[in-house]
Enzyme design. Structure first.
Site, mmCIF file in Angstrom:
data_model
loop_
_atom_site.group_PDB
_atom_site.id
_atom_site.type_symbol
_atom_site.label_atom_id
_atom_site.label_comp_id
_atom_site.label_asym_id
_atom_site.label_seq_id
_atom_site.Cartn_x
_atom_site.Cartn_y
_atom_site.Cartn_z
ATOM 1 N N ILE A 55 -55.024 8.358 7.328
ATOM 2 C CA ILE A 55 -54.018 7.298 7.378
ATOM 3 C C ILE A 55 -52.701 7.855 6.849
ATOM 4 O O ILE A 55 -52.643 8.380 5.732
ATOM 5 C CB ILE A 55 -54.445 6.098 6.512
ATOM 6 C CG1 ILE A 55 -55.826 5.592 6.933
ATOM 7 C CG2 ILE A 55 -53.398 4.989 6.587
ATOM 8 C CD1 ILE A 55 -56.468 4.650 5.925
ATOM 9 N N CYS A 56 -51.663 7.726 7.636
ATOM 10 C CA CYS A 56 -50.324 8.142 7.217
ATOM 11 C C CYS A 56 -49.656 6.931 6.563
ATOM 12 O O CYS A 56 -49.106 6.066 7.236
ATOM 13 C CB CYS A 56 -49.535 8.637 8.425
ATOM 14 S SG CYS A 56 -47.875 9.203 8.033
ATOM 15 N N LEU A 57 -49.757 6.866 5.237
ATOM 16 C CA LEU A 57 -49.231 5.745 4.465
ATOM 17 C C LEU A 57 -48.735 6.294 3.130
ATOM 18 O O LEU A 57 -49.513 6.880 2.375
ATOM 19 C CB LEU A 57 -50.337 4.698 4.254
ATOM 20 C CG LEU A 57 -49.975 3.397 3.570
ATOM 21 C CD1 LEU A 57 -48.950 2.597 4.374
ATOM 22 C CD2 LEU A 57 -51.230 2.553 3.338
#
Length: 188
Positions: A127-129
């Site tokens: 997850i790109c967060l």
């Protein structure tokens, strides 16, 4: 019962007994230091675990089997929010906590057979967060991470993978925290 490895009673009681055994400060480890140095992270994890059990974010449920053997790895079952592209879909989030938690962010990724198709979720579950890496703060919690992920999915207008999905999945480290993310899109 002592020595059997099994606890009787409700799942919350079993988790509390397991945690109290882990928090024992009197046992020395192999190197002669005591377990005391692990008490702060474990107390924080215990507090967050109970909060997630008692007051989970909407659509989230702690998979209690996942914490029976290890307090440092949790699975959270998630259902897509009503009225969104993911309504009715079921996902699983894997949380892994290091001994430096909460000063070090947890490793969080989607796991299982159904990884959401989303511009910030790679097909391997990463997850790109930003709050999972450089914007992490010890003031954040598992619940706040869950809410951020629900919000990220709920605001999505189109189901699609990140443009570099194929390359990233072939070349990335298994641990998403080892990735140097480039946060360039906050429109989804």
């Amino acid at each position: 019962m002592r020595g059997t490895g099994h606890f009787s009673g409700c799942s919350v009681c079993r988790v509390q007994i397991f945690l109290s055994l882990l928090l024992c400060e009197k046992e020395p480890c192999e190197k002669g230091t005591t377990v005391k140095r692990l008490v702060l992270p474990l107390k924080r994890l215990q507090k967050e675990l109970l909060a997630l059990q008692n007051d989970p974010p909407p659509g989230m449920t702690l998979n209690e089997k996942s914490v029976q053997n290890s307090i440092t790895q949790w699975i959270v079952d998630m259902e897509g929010a009503p009225g969104t592209l993911y309504e009715g879909e079921k996902f699983q989030l894997l949380f892994k906590f290091s001994s430096r938690y909460p000063f070090d962010s947890p490793q969080v990724m989607f796991t299982g057979d159904n990884i959401p198709v989303h511009p910030h979720v790679y097909s391997n579950g990463h997850i790109c967060l930003s709050i999972l890496t450089e914007d992490w703060s010890p003031a954040l919690s598992v619940q706040s991470v869950c809410l951020s992920i629900i919000s990220m999915l709920s605001s999505c207008k189109e189901k699609r993978r990140p443009p570099d999905n194929s390359f990233y999945v072939r070349t990335c480290n298994k641990n998403p925290k080892k990735t140097k993310w480039w946060y360039h899109d906050d429109t989804c």
